[in-house]
Every structure is written in C-alpha cells, then in structure tokens.
Design a protein around this motif. Structure first.
Motif, PDB file in Angstrom:
ATOM      1  N   GLU A   1      18.848 -31.196 -14.333  1.00 35.57           N
ATOM      2  CA  GLU A   1      19.115 -30.237 -13.696  1.00 35.57           C
ATOM      3  C   GLU A   1      18.095 -28.946 -13.704  1.00 35.57           C
ATOM      4  O   GLU A   1      17.722 -28.323 -12.845  1.00 35.57           O
ATOM      5  CB  GLU A   1      20.470 -29.662 -13.630  1.00 35.57           C
ATOM      6  CG  GLU A   1      21.584 -30.430 -13.086  1.00 35.57           C
ATOM      7  CD  GLU A   1      22.792 -30.492 -13.687  1.00 35.57           C
ATOM      8  OE1 GLU A   1      24.000 -31.029 -13.073  1.00 35.57           O
ATOM      9  OE2 GLU A   1      23.137 -29.552 -14.563  1.00 35.57           O
TER      10      GLU A   1
ATOM     11  N   GLY B   1      14.773 -29.896 -12.206  1.00 37.96           N
ATOM     12  CA  GLY B   1      15.171 -29.575 -10.526  1.00 37.96           C
ATOM     13  C   GLY B   1      14.961 -28.233 -10.073  1.00 37.96           C
ATOM     14  O   GLY B   1      14.655 -27.839  -9.042  1.00 37.96           O
TER      15      GLY B   1
ATOM     16  N   VAL C   1      17.095 -31.481  -3.418  1.00 36.31           N
ATOM     17  CA  VAL C   1      16.725 -30.106  -4.064  1.00 36.31           C
ATOM     18  C   VAL C   1      16.851 -29.224  -2.830  1.00 36.31           C
ATOM     19  O   VAL C   1      15.899 -29.418  -2.032  1.00 36.31           O
ATOM     20  CB  VAL C   1      15.514 -30.210  -4.943  1.00 36.31           C
ATOM     21  CG1 VAL C   1      15.257 -28.814  -5.612  1.00 36.31           C
ATOM     22  CG2 VAL C   1      15.557 -31.214  -5.995  1.00 36.31           C
TER      23      VAL C   1
ATOM     24  N   TYR D   1      20.881 -28.334  -6.893  1.00 38.53           N
ATOM     25  CA  TYR D   1      20.268 -29.739  -7.217  1.00 38.53           C
ATOM     26  C   TYR D   1      21.343 -30.935  -7.181  1.00 38.53           C
ATOM     27  O   TYR D   1      22.513 -30.394  -7.972  1.00 38.53           O
ATOM     28  CB  TYR D   1      19.656 -29.709  -8.653  1.00 38.53           C
ATOM     29  CG  TYR D   1      19.253 -31.081  -9.286  1.00 38.53           C
ATOM     30  CD1 TYR D   1      17.794 -31.280  -8.943  1.00 38.53           C
ATOM     31  CD2 TYR D   1      19.768 -31.748 -10.155  1.00 38.53           C
ATOM     32  CE1 TYR D   1      17.257 -32.429  -9.390  1.00 38.53           C
ATOM     33  CE2 TYR D   1      19.621 -33.047 -10.299  1.00 38.53           C
ATOM     34  CZ  TYR D   1      17.974 -33.409 -10.140  1.00 38.53           C
ATOM     35  OH  TYR D   1      17.507 -34.424 -10.594  1.00 38.53           O
TER      36      TYR D   1
END
Ligand code: 16G
Length: 249
Positions: free
Chosen positions: A128, A131, A221, A232
């Motif tokens: 995460e 991203g 995303v 994300y």
C-alpha cells in the motif's frame, strides 16, 4: 420466471425531426437494455420467445434475432441452448470509465450491499505504501468489504485511502466514492491491473463458491485531481459473475 412485462414497443422518446431513426433491431435492443437497467427485468428472468417478441413489435424474426445478438454482445442477456433467453446474471465493469461498485451494480437495476470485514485506521502495508507513495509507518484508512448485489456475494475489496482524503473510515457506510465525492476527493483517474486467480479457501467461502474457483484479482490505484495517489484497492471478483468491458476506437 417468464417475463411478459413488455410495455408499448419503443417506449423511448420519438426521434426529433431531422434525426435519423435507428434501425429497428437497435431500437428493440435499446428497449430491452433500458428495462434491464431499470430493474423491470431482473437477472435470471426469461425473455419471451423470439416469435412472441416479433409479434409484439410487429417485426420479422430476423430483426428480433439481430436485437438479441446485440444484447448478448453487450452482456445483458444469455442464450441457453434448447432452453431460451435469460437476463444475464453477470455484472459489467466498464474498464474505460472510473465507476464505483455501487454504480456498476445499480446500472444493472440491482441493489448493492456491503459487509464490513475491516474499517479502521492502520499502518500502510509495504504494498500500500508503494502504491500510495507513502513513507513506511504512515497510516491509512482501510476498508475491507464483502460486496453483494441483491444479496449475492460478488467481490471482496480492500481499499487503503490516504488519511487526508479519508481521516475517519467509519463514516463510510455505503459508497466510499460518495464519501470521497462529498469531500471533493473522488479519484479522477485510475490505473488498474487485472489478473486471473484461483480463489483460496477464505475468499471462496466469503464469495460462496467452491475453493479453487476462478476469480479475477484487480488492483486499482486512484489519483486525485492533483495526480496524487489517494486510493489503493485490491479486489477479488467472482469469475462467474463479472464481465470487464473495454471500448476500442
Ligand atoms: C470499485 C473500485 C474500487 C472502489 C470502489 C468504490 C476496483 C477495481 N474498483 O469497486 O477501487 O474503491 O468501486 O465503490 O477496485 P463504492 O463507492 O461503491 O464504495
């Protein structure tokens, strides 16, 4: 259930003068598409036989067949050998428009529901953080949901949202995108990666299919107007219920 709920043919507005009338089969397909989207025809409902539709519209069976072919192509109906034509139980996600789950489900005339599996602030996982362009240890609002349409489980979504876009995940009770919209933070573009997977035991149980069933794994995303990643999301979709549609020009 067989649906005879066929209102007046061509219930849409008449073409304005100067505008060319669409071919008959397009108008018949449009009529049915509208009824499916409005929920007047539900997933699994049978359409009347070709002969009956031809009678209702006063057209040839060839025209009806073309209309049905068009609806099959759009993913709205399914033809089953020797049995008939039914409103499709599959949902569609257009891959070229940034829609939410709620919008995709409502577009089929169905009602979305969510069961929350997690709804809390947590530390971003390495995936995460990469991203979302966060530093290790930074927090995110995490919302994991089992998502259903008319009570049928369809997807498991885990969204991580940057804290300034969503400081309190508990305010999300229905649509995440509605909450982000009301804060002026709905993603305006997104990048998605789609892969085929076999659903593991836990995901298969939640989605009510046998373990190992085919599924689709999607990572989205979403970026805000300033092109900063704010969402994300990882989702597992039931392979037997979704079509992902791309328009090519
Ligand atoms: C879609 C999105 C997801 C988003 C969700 C919001 C994918 C492929 N798609 O499912 O990123 O968080 O819609 O839906 O992940 P909602 O507004 O109904 O909560």
């Amino acid at each position: 259930m067989m649906s005879d709920a066929v209102p007046t043919p061509f219930s849409g507005p008449p073409p304005t003068s100067g505008e060319e009338e669409a071919p008959l089969y397009v108008r018949i397909a449009g009529d049915y598409a509208e009824r499916i989207r409005e929920g007047a025809l539900s997933p699994g409902d049978a359409l009347p036989p070709e002969r009956k539709i031809a009678e209702i519209y006063g057209v040839s069976r060839v025209t009806v067949r073309r209309a049905l072919e068009q609806l099959v192509l759009e993913g709205l109906i399914e033809q089953r050998q020797g049995s008939g034509t039914y409103v499709s139980q599959r949902l569609q996600q257009p891959l070229s428009v940034l829609t939410s789950f709620t919008e995709d489900v409502r577009a089929r005339g169905m009602t979305p529901n969510s069961q929350f599996l997690d709804r809390a602030i947590g530390i971003a996982t390495p995936e995460e953080a990469i991203g979302l362009g966060l530093k290790p240890g930074q927090g995110v609002s995490r919302i994991a949901r089992l998502r259903s349409a008319d009570g049928i489980p369809l997807a498991i979504e885990t969204a991580a949202v940057v804290l300034d876009a969503l400081p309190d995940p508990t305010v999300v009770t229905d649509s995440l995108y509605d909450v982000l919209s009301s804060r002026g933070m709905r993603p305006v573009r997104a990048i998605q990666r789609l892969s085929a997977v076999a659903l593991d035991k836990r995901n298969a149980e939640l989605l009510d299919v046998p373990p190992g069933s085919p599924g689709l794994y999607m990572v989205r995303v979403g970026y805000d107007a300033g092109d900063r990643p704010i969402e994300y999301t990882r989702s597992f979709y039931r392979g037997d219920r979704w079509d992902f549609i791309t328009e090519l020009a």
